[in-house]
Design a protein around this motif. Structure first.
Motif, short mmCIF file in Angstrom:
data_model
loop_
_atom_site.label_atom_id
_atom_site.label_comp_id
_atom_site.label_asym_id
_atom_site.label_seq_id
_atom_site.Cartn_x
_atom_site.Cartn_y
_atom_site.Cartn_z
N HIS A 174 -2.86 1.22 -13.02
CA HIS A 174 -1.65 1.09 -12.19
C HIS A 174 -1.24 -0.38 -12.05
O HIS A 174 -0.74 -0.80 -11.01
CB HIS A 174 -1.86 1.72 -10.80
N GLU A 175 -1.40 -1.12 -13.11
CA GLU A 175 -1.05 -2.54 -13.12
C GLU A 175 0.16 -2.76 -14.01
O GLU A 175 0.27 -2.21 -15.10
CB GLU A 175 -2.22 -3.37 -13.64
N ALA A 284 4.03 -5.32 -8.44
CA ALA A 284 2.89 -4.63 -7.83
C ALA A 284 3.31 -3.29 -7.24
O ALA A 284 2.61 -2.29 -7.37
CB ALA A 284 2.26 -5.52 -6.76
N THR A 288 2.02 0.36 -8.70
CA THR A 288 1.23 1.22 -7.81
C THR A 288 1.93 2.54 -7.49
O THR A 288 1.30 3.60 -7.48
CB THR A 288 0.93 0.48 -6.49
N TYR A 289 3.24 2.48 -7.25
CA TYR A 289 3.95 3.67 -6.77
C TYR A 289 5.06 4.14 -7.71
O TYR A 289 5.73 5.12 -7.40
CB TYR A 289 4.55 3.39 -5.39
N ASP A 363 -3.65 0.15 0.28
CA ASP A 363 -3.32 -0.40 -1.03
C ASP A 363 -2.89 -1.87 -0.97
O ASP A 363 -2.84 -2.54 -2.00
CB ASP A 363 -2.19 0.40 -1.68
N MET A 367 -2.67 -4.83 -3.99
CA MET A 367 -1.35 -5.24 -4.46
C MET A 367 -1.13 -6.73 -4.22
O MET A 367 -0.56 -7.42 -5.07
CB MET A 367 -0.26 -4.41 -3.76
N ARG A 370 -2.93 -8.64 -6.89
CA ARG A 370 -2.23 -8.61 -8.17
C ARG A 370 -0.99 -9.50 -8.16
O ARG A 370 -0.71 -10.20 -9.14
CB ARG A 370 -1.86 -7.17 -8.52
#
Length: 400
Positions: A174-175, A284, A288-289, A363, A367, A370
């Motif tokens: 998820h990056e 980020a 992630t989402y 999270d 995040m 990152r």
């Protein structure tokens, strides 16, 4: 000590940039400029092309005229339309196989930022066949010429037709990460406003605010040149004058053309002057989402500008002056505040949220880590933020 390291790194990179092979794409621009592209491609002695796009673009029929034109010029083409909104490593490898299996000689990127990013990464893999996408992550790990590359933006936002960046997602971690190299700057670009006329209002809004963020982050950073400052000012002024009209009256060709120009100017500016924490945070959130990039950037932009505080007042005041915001007698702090309020008003008018309820507090540390790793030491931001400060920003962006 770490801030000293970051600033030293940025100064060295800025000095080195004067010797880098920057180029601007050769442009076909204006109404119906897309119709001139097939003949232009043929003049480059290309016979077989890979077209990288997405299913949304393909289903709208926006490419029909281009495909007909290529057929008339007896040019062979293969269409990869599997690109997703945050293009993945798998997208790149699938498109690469199509290029190789059909012995293609050139690439057309057709669409918004996602097809552009995917196509650039495909070109990087062709230029560096022994390197994986992850091995090219970061700055200047390609350093070889791509195949002939034609960029056709269908949104006025990313400016990808002028930039050295490709943003790719790793679905396993998820990056989202960037590949930055001057060899990724497209050699040719088509700016045809007719391709943007049918854009839905929400996409017009978020992509347009993404272009604004490019121009603003380039301008307030510490790696500006006289040219990038001029380009940023032109972009900001055009966006403030045209974005609401393009949003509300999608068939206004003049507004659409001006937004395309603004996006291109902003792309030229930030590809040399870079972006900052707005984009690091947005990447980020997107990784992630799955939040679309333009939406994330538009939402985050005013929060980051406010968080910077006095460090950006003078430069935001200059952008306010260019855009006719505020009074000549106002202080730089007052002009900066009015500039940020104008962004907030635009967001509200165009239905862009103030934050995201999807953000999970658990999270935020990852995040922030990152975003911190993406921005530092590379981005010449006006103020270097700590991981804790970035966590605060993510919390501000989170809607309770």
């Amino acid at each position: 000590m770490y801030k000293f390291y970051c600033r030293s790194y940025q100064r060295i990179l800025q000095a080195a940039s004067y010797f880098m092979p920057w180029r601007k794409p050769v442009l076909l621009e204006g109404k119906n400029s897309l119709a001139r592209l097939p003949g232009f491609i043929k003049s480059k002695n290309v016979t077989t092309l890979l077209i990288v796009t997405d299913k949304g673009i393909a289903s709208l029929g926006l490419m029909d005229a281009l495909l007909s034109g290529l057929e008339k010029e007896n040019l062979s083409f293969f269409v990869y339309d599997g690109t997703v909104p945050n293009p993945t490593i798998d997208n790149v490898e699938e498109a690469l196989r199509m290029y190789q299996d059909n012995h293609c000689e050139a690439i057309i990127a057709f669409g918004g930022g996602s097809p552009m990013d995917c196509a650039k990464a495909v070109g990087a893999r062709i230029a560096r066949p022994r390197k994986s996408i992850m091995q090219m992550k970061g700055v200047f790990h390609v350093r070889k010429s791509l195949p002939p590359f034609f960029a056709i933006p269908t949104t006025a936002g990313t400016g990808s037709e002028a930039t050295l960046a490709s943003v790719i997602s790793n679905p396993q971690t998820h990056e989202k990460f960037q590949i930055d190299d001057t060899s990724l700057i497209p050699r040719y670009a088509v700016l045809d406003p007719l391709l943007t006329v049918g854009l839905p209002g929400n996409i017009t809004a978020t992509t347009g605010m993404d272009a604004l963020a490019h121009a603003v982050e380039a301008y307030i950073g510490n790696s500006n040149t006289r040219e990038t400052k001029m380009l940023s000012r032109k972009a900001v002024n055009l966006i403030f004058q045209n974005i609401e009209k393009a949003y509300a009256q999608g068939n206004d060709l003049e507004a659409r053309e001006n937004m395309l120009k603004a996006s291109h100017y902003a792309g030229l500016a930030f590809t040399q002057a870079y972006v900052g924490y707005v984009h690091a945070i947005a990447h980020a959130l997107g990784g992630t989402y799955g939040i679309p990039h333009g939406l994330a950037v538009a939402t985050v932009l005013p929060h980051v500008l406010e968080f910077y505080g006095k460090s950006v007042h003078r430069r935001l005041a200059e952008l306010a002056d260019v855009s006719g915001i505020g009074s000549p007698t106002d202080s730089s702090g007052q002009k900066a505040a009015q500039f940020i309020e104008t962004i907030k008003r635009l967001n509200k008018t165009m239905g862009i949220p103030e934050g995201f309820s999807v953000i999970n507090p658990q999270d935020i540390p990852l995040m922030a880590k990152r975003a911190y790793a993406e921005a530092n030491p590379f981005y010449p931001v006006p103020r270097i933020l700590s991981k804790q400060e970035l966590e605060m920003l993510f919390s501000i962006v989170r809607i309770q």
